[in-house]
Design an enzyme around this catalytic site. Structure first.
Site, short mmCIF file in Angstrom:
data_model
loop_
_atom_site.label_atom_id
_atom_site.label_comp_id
_atom_site.label_asym_id
_atom_site.label_seq_id
_atom_site.Cartn_x
_atom_site.Cartn_y
_atom_site.Cartn_z
N ASP A 1 -27.11 15.34 -36.21
CA ASP A 1 -26.86 13.98 -35.70
C ASP A 1 -27.58 13.81 -34.35
O ASP A 1 -27.41 14.65 -33.45
CB ASP A 1 -25.33 13.83 -35.52
N HIS A 2 -28.36 12.75 -34.21
CA HIS A 2 -29.07 12.47 -32.96
C HIS A 2 -29.89 13.64 -32.42
O HIS A 2 -29.77 14.01 -31.25
CB HIS A 2 -28.08 12.02 -31.86
N ASP B 1 -33.71 11.19 -33.33
CA ASP B 1 -33.42 10.04 -32.47
C ASP B 1 -34.36 10.08 -31.29
O ASP B 1 -34.06 10.65 -30.24
CB ASP B 1 -31.96 10.06 -32.02
N GLY C 1 -21.16 4.65 -34.72
CA GLY C 1 -20.01 4.09 -34.02
C GLY C 1 -19.03 3.45 -34.99
O GLY C 1 -18.53 2.34 -34.76
P1 13P Z 1 -17.78 7.22 -33.16
O1 13P Z 1 -17.45 8.46 -32.40
O2 13P Z 1 -17.70 5.99 -32.35
O3 13P Z 1 -17.04 7.14 -34.45
O4 13P Z 1 -19.35 7.34 -33.53
C1 13P Z 1 -19.79 8.46 -34.25
C2 13P Z 1 -21.26 8.41 -34.41
O5 13P Z 1 -21.86 7.35 -34.50
C3 13P Z 1 -21.97 9.69 -34.50
O6 13P Z 1 -23.35 9.53 -34.55
#
Ligand code: 13P
Length: 291
Positions: free
Chosen positions: A85-86, A107, A212
């Site tokens: 992730d990212h 990202d 998010g």
């Molecule tokens: P939240 O923590 O707001 O659920 O977002 C998680 C996210 O987008 C991980 O990339």
């Protein structure tokens, strides 16, 4: 079952109008709870690992080994993707692929568009050789993603034409356009750019990703799915469920000291939180012939 890429699960989700959840791994208990939830719901699942959690959890090879061992141990039969992730650089994406991750998010949205596209292109070329999928971000999502904070002044909505260029020039498998969603708890009413979401889906033809995913009203989630969002990232809501369960247990049992005693209810709370998301996203029962 062996780990798979996200490509097929997201294409099916976008075509059949449901979304697969990416649930972030925070530790062993999160990994167990998320896999159990997927198994219980017969749902495909994406296990997300953000960069800050790589050293915290013992490194990429340890994480991939732990996930594979748990899949074997529980006899998990639903499709599971292990996704970075990212990932902020080409190097971290390649290291994740080398460790056995089946999907990466590059990202490079902190760079200008040309550089973002150039880095994403290199990552995609390498990932596709290994059969792994790639997600890229355009615009900037506000809030706190582990140790990275993007404030409102830096937030940027994705531009449709940039998304089309990114897809055409890189060959990515899904795209995360920043359209007003926030990492971490929302302050005030979220305002998602639904018109642009529909436009980006239509012009790129790719499954969209919503970051998010915690704290958004159900109607907004369902509307995003109806506009082609096939992957929704959730972490904060599961973290809140976990911490709340530990807080309640310790308040009720101030003499407790054995971690198992408060981590068992915590794990149950995470699993319930994940299962509720899977039902909301419509991924329950979608694991096909494999469930
Ligand atoms: P939240 O923590 O707001 O659920 O977002 C998680 C996210 O987008 C991980 O990339």
């Amino acid at each position: 079952m062996a780990l798979v890429s996200m490509k097929e699960m997201l294409e099916e989700g976008a075509a059949k109008q449901y979304a697969v959840g990416q649930f972030n791994l925070n530790n062993l208990e999160f990994t167990q709870a998320i896999l159990m939830a997927a198994q219980e719901e017969k749902s495909p699942v994406i296990l997300g690992v953000s960069e800050a959690y790589i050293p915290y959890m013992g490194g990429l090879h340890f994480i991939a080994g732990m996930v594979k061992s748990l899949i074997d141990y529980y006899g998990v039969k639903v499709p599971v993707a292990l996704h970075l992730d990212h990932g902020s650089s080409y190097e971290v994406c390649i290291r994740a692929l080398h460790a056995g991750f089946t999907s990466v998010m590059i990202d490079a949205s902190h760079h200008d568009l040309e550089t973002n596209i150039a880095i994403t292109q290199r990552v995609t070329e390498a990932a596709h050789v290994l059969g792994a999928s790639v997600e890229a971000e355009l615009g900037r999502i506000t809030g706190r993603e582990d140790d990275i904070v993007v404030d409102e002044a830096e937030a940027m909505y994705a531009v449709t034409e940039d998304c089309v260029r990114m897809v055409r020039e890189t060959g990515i498998d899904c795209i995360a356009p920043a359209l007003g969603s926030v990492h971490g708890p929302y302050r005030g009413q979220p305002k998602l750019g639904f018109d642009r979401m529909g436009e980006i889906r239509q012009l790129t033809g790719l499954p969209l990703v919503l970051h998010g995913g915690s704290g958004l009203p159900d109607e907004e989630i369902l509307r995003a799915i109806s506009l082609g969002t096939a992957k929704i990232n959730v972490n904060t809501d599961n973290q809140i469920a976990c911490t709340q369960a530990i807080r309640v247990y310790l308040q009720e049992h101030p003499e407790a000291y054995d971690p198992r005693h408060y981590l068992v209810p915590a794990k149950k709370a995470i699993q319930e939180s994940v299962q509720a998301k899977m039902r909301l996203f419509g991924s329950s029962g979608r694991a096909g012939g494999t469930a």
